[in-house]
Design a protein around this motif. Structure first.
Motif, PDB file in Angstrom:
ATOM      1  N   LEU A 119      53.612 -18.297  16.589  1.00  0.00           N
ATOM      2  CA  LEU A 119      54.886 -18.406  17.637  1.00  0.00           C
ATOM      3  C   LEU A 119      55.021 -18.330  19.436  1.00  0.00           C
ATOM      4  CD1 LEU A 119      56.886 -20.799  14.925  1.00  0.00           C
ATOM      5  CD2 LEU A 119      53.708 -21.169  15.695  1.00  0.00           C
ATOM      6  N   GLN A 120      55.108 -17.322  19.349  1.00  0.00           N
ATOM      7  CA  GLN A 120      55.498 -16.588  20.748  1.00  0.00           C
ATOM      8  C   GLN A 120      54.730 -17.030  21.303  1.00  0.00           C
ATOM      9  OE1 GLN A 120      57.529 -13.154  19.745  1.00  0.00           O
ATOM     10  NE2 GLN A 120      59.442 -13.496  19.981  1.00  0.00           N
ATOM     11  N   ALA A 121      52.871 -16.658  20.716  1.00  0.00           N
ATOM     12  CA  ALA A 121      51.694 -16.747  21.961  1.00  0.00           C
ATOM     13  C   ALA A 121      51.592 -18.167  22.146  1.00  0.00           C
ATOM     14  CB  ALA A 121      50.965 -16.328  20.906  1.00  0.00           C
ATOM     15  N   LEU A 122      52.199 -19.267  21.593  1.00  0.00           N
ATOM     16  CA  LEU A 122      52.400 -20.525  21.540  1.00  0.00           C
ATOM     17  C   LEU A 122      53.373 -21.506  23.035  1.00  0.00           C
ATOM     18  CD1 LEU A 122      51.404 -21.683  18.357  1.00  0.00           C
ATOM     19  CD2 LEU A 122      49.542 -21.559  20.478  1.00  0.00           C
ATOM     20  N   GLY A 146      56.793 -29.972  29.264  1.00  0.00           N
ATOM     21  CA  GLY A 146      55.102 -30.457  29.143  1.00  0.00           C
ATOM     22  C   GLY A 146      54.635 -30.855  28.153  1.00  0.00           C
ATOM     23  N   LEU A 147      55.883 -30.661  26.748  1.00  0.00           N
ATOM     24  CA  LEU A 147      54.674 -30.971  25.265  1.00  0.00           C
ATOM     25  C   LEU A 147      55.214 -32.183  24.887  1.00  0.00           C
ATOM     26  CD1 LEU A 147      55.676 -27.609  24.110  1.00  0.00           C
ATOM     27  CD2 LEU A 147      53.211 -28.027  25.669  1.00  0.00           C
ATOM     28  N   ILE A 148      56.150 -33.238  25.954  1.00  0.00           N
ATOM     29  CA  ILE A 148      55.973 -34.364  24.698  1.00  0.00           C
ATOM     30  C   ILE A 148      57.172 -35.557  26.658  1.00  0.00           C
ATOM     31  CG2 ILE A 148      56.250 -33.389  22.536  1.00  0.00           C
ATOM     32  CD1 ILE A 148      59.235 -33.473  22.757  1.00  0.00           C
ATOM     33  N   THR A 149      57.245 -36.852  26.184  1.00  0.00           N
ATOM     34  CA  THR A 149      57.941 -36.552  26.767  1.00  0.00           C
ATOM     35  C   THR A 149      58.634 -38.108  25.703  1.00  0.00           C
ATOM     36  OG1 THR A 149      56.386 -39.117  27.120  1.00  0.00           O
ATOM     37  CG2 THR A 149      56.121 -37.400  28.661  1.00  0.00           C
ATOM     38  N   LEU A 158      53.201 -37.064  23.151  1.00  0.00           N
ATOM     39  CA  LEU A 158      52.712 -35.978  23.112  1.00  0.00           C
ATOM     40  C   LEU A 158      52.339 -35.813  24.643  1.00  0.00           C
ATOM     41  CD1 LEU A 158      50.741 -35.389  19.855  1.00  0.00           C
ATOM     42  CD2 LEU A 158      52.266 -34.006  20.972  1.00  0.00           C
ATOM     43  N   THR A 159      51.820 -35.010  25.258  1.00  0.00           N
ATOM     44  CA  THR A 159      51.429 -35.568  26.697  1.00  0.00           C
ATOM     45  C   THR A 159      50.248 -34.204  26.490  1.00  0.00           C
ATOM     46  OG1 THR A 159      52.479 -32.915  27.431  1.00  0.00           O
ATOM     47  CG2 THR A 159      53.622 -34.932  27.684  1.00  0.00           C
ATOM     48  N   ASP A 160      49.445 -34.304  27.518  1.00  0.00           N
ATOM     49  CA  ASP A 160      48.052 -34.297  27.299  1.00  0.00           C
ATOM     50  C   ASP A 160      48.173 -32.015  26.901  1.00  0.00           C
ATOM     51  OD1 ASP A 160      46.659 -36.118  27.495  1.00  0.00           O
ATOM     52  OD2 ASP A 160      46.554 -35.955  29.893  1.00  0.00           O
ATOM     53  N   LYS A 161      48.947 -31.919  27.487  1.00  0.00           N
ATOM     54  CA  LYS A 161      49.268 -30.494  27.096  1.00  0.00           C
ATOM     55  C   LYS A 161      49.753 -30.566  25.847  1.00  0.00           C
ATOM     56  CE  LYS A 161      52.444 -26.405  28.361  1.00  0.00           C
ATOM     57  NZ  LYS A 161      53.854 -25.933  30.127  1.00  0.00           N
ATOM     58  N   GLY A 162      50.588 -30.927  25.132  1.00  0.00           N
ATOM     59  CA  GLY A 162      51.290 -31.364  23.748  1.00  0.00           C
ATOM     60  C   GLY A 162      50.014 -31.332  22.818  1.00  0.00           C
ATOM     61  N   ALA A 200      46.944 -30.588  23.518  1.00  0.00           N
ATOM     62  CA  ALA A 200      45.699 -29.173  23.681  1.00  0.00           C
ATOM     63  C   ALA A 200      47.017 -27.784  22.919  1.00  0.00           C
ATOM     64  CB  ALA A 200      45.293 -28.736  25.474  1.00  0.00           C
ATOM     65  N   LEU A 201      47.741 -27.728  22.321  1.00  0.00           N
ATOM     66  CA  LEU A 201      48.813 -26.876  22.018  1.00  0.00           C
ATOM     67  C   LEU A 201      47.641 -26.823  20.601  1.00  0.00           C
ATOM     68  CD1 LEU A 201      50.805 -24.478  22.768  1.00  0.00           C
ATOM     69  CD2 LEU A 201      52.339 -26.433  21.684  1.00  0.00           C
ATOM     70  N   ARG A 202      47.813 -28.088  20.221  1.00  0.00           N
ATOM     71  CA  ARG A 202      47.395 -28.059  18.627  1.00  0.00           C
ATOM     72  C   ARG A 202      46.547 -27.348  18.435  1.00  0.00           C
ATOM     73  NH1 ARG A 202      44.269 -31.485  15.231  1.00  0.00           N
ATOM     74  NH2 ARG A 202      45.307 -32.094  12.961  1.00  0.00           N
ATOM     75  N   GLU A 203      45.431 -27.230  19.070  1.00  0.00           N
ATOM     76  CA  GLU A 203      44.136 -26.663  18.767  1.00  0.00           C
ATOM     77  C   GLU A 203      43.994 -25.473  18.929  1.00  0.00           C
ATOM     78  OE1 GLU A 203      41.271 -27.990  18.582  1.00  0.00           O
ATOM     79  OE2 GLU A 203      42.071 -29.678  18.025  1.00  0.00           O
ATOM     80  N   ARG A 204      45.075 -24.942  20.401  1.00  0.00           N
ATOM     81  CA  ARG A 204      45.632 -23.258  19.947  1.00  0.00           C
ATOM     82  C   ARG A 204      46.187 -23.141  19.066  1.00  0.00           C
ATOM     83  NH1 ARG A 204      49.178 -22.632  24.909  1.00  0.00           N
ATOM     84  NH2 ARG A 204      48.755 -20.179  23.912  1.00  0.00           N
ATOM     85  N   ALA A 205      46.934 -23.808  18.281  1.00  0.00           N
ATOM     86  CA  ALA A 205      47.853 -23.508  16.715  1.00  0.00           C
ATOM     87  C   ALA A 205      47.075 -23.593  15.096  1.00  0.00           C
ATOM     88  CB  ALA A 205      48.920 -25.054  16.976  1.00  0.00           C
ATOM     89  N   GLN A 206      45.538 -24.101  15.746  1.00  0.00           N
ATOM     90  CA  GLN A 206      44.571 -23.993  14.559  1.00  0.00           C
ATOM     91  C   GLN A 206      44.857 -22.873  13.474  1.00  0.00           C
ATOM     92  OE1 GLN A 206      43.093 -26.681  13.208  1.00  0.00           O
ATOM     93  NE2 GLN A 206      43.839 -28.326  14.715  1.00  0.00           N
ATOM     94  N   SER A 207      44.435 -21.409  14.339  1.00  0.00           N
ATOM     95  CA  SER A 207      44.637 -20.349  13.091  1.00  0.00           C
ATOM     96  C   SER A 207      45.862 -20.074  12.826  1.00  0.00           C
ATOM     97  CB  SER A 207      44.359 -18.833  14.078  1.00  0.00           C
ATOM     98  OG  SER A 207      45.085 -19.050  14.995  1.00  0.00           O
ATOM     99  N   ILE A 208      46.985 -20.626  12.763  1.00  0.00           N
ATOM    100  CA  ILE A 208      48.433 -20.614  12.369  1.00  0.00           C
ATOM    101  C   ILE A 208      48.089 -20.693  10.931  1.00  0.00           C
ATOM    102  CG2 ILE A 208      50.772 -20.988  12.241  1.00  0.00           C
ATOM    103  CD1 ILE A 208      50.950 -21.074  14.836  1.00  0.00           C
ATOM    104  N   PRO A 209      47.177 -21.501  10.071  1.00  0.00           N
ATOM    105  CA  PRO A 209      48.080 -21.886   8.617  1.00  0.00           C
ATOM    106  C   PRO A 209      46.979 -20.588   7.847  1.00  0.00           C
ATOM    107  CG  PRO A 209      47.798 -24.133   9.497  1.00  0.00           C
ATOM    108  CD  PRO A 209      47.790 -23.087  10.397  1.00  0.00           C
ATOM    109  N   SER A 210      45.464 -19.973   8.558  1.00  0.00           N
ATOM    110  CA  SER A 210      45.491 -19.684   7.749  1.00  0.00           C
ATOM    111  C   SER A 210      45.339 -17.963   8.587  1.00  0.00           C
ATOM    112  CB  SER A 210      43.601 -18.634   8.798  1.00  0.00           C
ATOM    113  OG  SER A 210      43.711 -19.189  10.135  1.00  0.00           O
TER     114      SER A 210
END
Length: 150
Positions: free
Chosen positions: A36-39, A85-88, A103-107, A109-119
Motif C-alpha cells: 500500500l505504501q507503493a500506492l 486528489g483521489l476523491i471529491t 472518484l477522480t481520474d487519479k482515484g 487510475a489507482l485501481r489499475e495499480r492496485a490490481q496485483s495486491i490480491p495475488s
C-alpha cells in the motif's frame, strides 16, 4: 504410558480466539503495508478505496456502513483522500447534510495499480484460493453472529 490430556485452560492466551484474530489481523496489516505504501495509501484508506472502486458516487453514510465504522471517524480519512486528489467530497443538492463521494481520474487510475495486491496476499498466505475463500466465509459468518449479539 500416554500423557494425560491437558486440562482446559480458558484464560490461556493461546487458547483465545480473539487473540488469534487480533494477531492475524496485525500480521495481515504488516503484509499489506509495503504494498500500500507503493500506492500512497494506508490500510484504512485502501479499504475505503475498495468500496469506492466497487460503487462510485456513494454517500459518507453508505461507505461507513460498508466499512462497518462510524461516519464521524471516516471524515479525516476521506479528507486525506481528497487532499491526495483521489476523491471529491460534495454536499448533496437534495440534502446538504449528506456528503457524496466520487472518484477522480487519479482515484480511478489507482485501481489499475492496485490490481496485483490480491495475488500478492494469496502468495504470501501460503493457502490456496479455495482455502482463503473458505476462511473468509467462516470469518464473515462469525462476524454476522457477533453483530447479532450486540
Amino acid at each position: 504410558m500416554s500423557k494425560p490430556p491437558a486440562p482446559c485452560e480458558p484464560l490461556k492466551l493461546d487458547n483465545q480466539l480473539c487473540f488469534a484474530l487480533y494477531s492475524t489481523s496485525l500480521q495481515m496489516t504488516k503484509v499489506y503495508k509495503p504494498l500500500l505504501q507503493a500506492l500512497g495509501l494506508t490500510y484504512p484508506q485502501y479499504i475505503a478505496m475498495l468500496v469506492l472502486w466497487e460503487e462510485d458516487g456513494i454517500t459518507v453514510g453508505e461507505i461507513s456502513s460498508r466499512m462497518l465504522t462510524d461516519p464521524g471517524s471516516l471524515t479525516p480519512l476521506l479528507k486525506r483522500l481528497e487532499g491526495e486528489g483521489l476523491i471529491t467530497r460534495t454536499r448533496s443538492a437534495a440534502d446538504e447534510r449528506v456528503v457524496e463521494l466520487r472518484l477522480t481520474d487519479k482515484g480511478r487510475a489507482l485501481r489499475e495499480r492496485a490490481q496485483s495486491i490480491p495475488s500478492c496476499i494469496l502468495a504470501t498466505s501460503g493457502l490456496s484460493l479455495a482455502q482463503l475463500g473458505k476462511l473468509k466465509d467462516e470469518l464473515v459468518t462469525l462476524r454476522g453472529h457477533l453483530q447479532g449479539a450486540e
